[in-house]
Design an enzyme around this catalytic site. Structure first.
Site, short mmCIF file in Angstrom:
data_model
loop_
_atom_site.label_atom_id
_atom_site.label_comp_id
_atom_site.label_asym_id
_atom_site.label_seq_id
_atom_site.Cartn_x
_atom_site.Cartn_y
_atom_site.Cartn_z
N ALA A 159 24.19 -10.93 -11.92
CA ALA A 159 23.33 -11.07 -13.10
C ALA A 159 23.27 -12.53 -13.54
O ALA A 159 24.21 -13.30 -13.31
CB ALA A 159 23.86 -10.21 -14.25
N ASP A 160 22.16 -12.88 -14.15
CA ASP A 160 22.03 -14.21 -14.73
C ASP A 160 21.05 -14.14 -15.88
O ASP A 160 20.17 -13.28 -15.92
CB ASP A 160 21.56 -15.23 -13.70
CG ASP A 160 21.77 -16.66 -14.20
OD1 ASP A 160 22.91 -17.13 -14.16
OD2 ASP A 160 20.79 -17.28 -14.67
#
Length: 197
Positions: free
Chosen positions: A73-74
């Site tokens: 995730a980012d």
């Protein structure tokens, strides 16, 4: 097969744990600035930056964990055509909040599933957040109250804490704002038969 979170983010781990998932944490070893530099230079939009970074993290961990399903995730904060990262110090946080005062910014949260070093699913969600007009005195008091936690998020605030008082209006999914779009992720995990249908 083990479900793995490729992040040391406390909030992402808590979101998955609170939702009842069994998973391991194995943070990625990715130089995010090196990955994104050529993309920024080439003019990639924020949603692509977030997705590429999430995929780099997921692929890094899944490449060393054969058969496991890895969540990467980012989150990117976009404001007036610029991409913002976590503030380096309290003065940077103060300047950032002054710039955001009375204006709208976007949080773009990407999530990627990867297996054996390759992404098998990608998703990005966007939330739009409008800050109320903030006085320099209020910003100073807010930063004094929250302390160093202001430096742990791209916006210098945590919506799940006192940071919610900075806002007039929020359009978007709460989990997107926290950095992990859970509902689309869970839909894909059900499709992958990791979660019950």
């Amino acid at each position: 097969m083990t479900l793995v979170l490729a992040s040391g983010s406390k909030i992402r781990g808590e979101l998955l744990k609170n939702a009842g998932l069994n998973f391991e944490v194995d943070p990625a070893d990715v130089d995010e600035r090196a990955v994104e530099a050529p993309l920024i230079e080439a003019g990639f939009p924020p949603e692509d930056l977030a997705t590429v970074l999430a995929e780099a993290k997921a692929n890094d961990v899944s490449g060393r964990r054969s058969g496991d399903l890895v969540i990467g995730a980012d989150q990117i904060l976009a404001f007036e055509g610029e991409r913002h990262t976590k503030p380096d110090d309290m003065e940077a946080a103060r300047r950032q909040l002054l710039r955001f005062s009375g204006k709208t910014h976007e949080l773009l949260s990407a999530v990627v599933l990867s297996r054996n070093g390759s992404a098998i699913w990608r998703h990005v969600s966007t939330a739009r957040l409008t800050m109320r007009e903030l006085t320099p005195a209020y910003i100073g008091k807010y930063l004094a109250d929250v302390g160093e936690t202001a430096l742990s998020s791209v916006g210098a605030y945590q919506l799940e804490g006192p940071g919610v008082q900075l806002f007039d209006k929020i359009d978007g999914d709460y989990f997107t704002i926290l950095g992990l779009p859970l509902l689309p992720l869970f839909e894909e995990l059900r499709r992958q038969k990791v979660l019950d249908t």
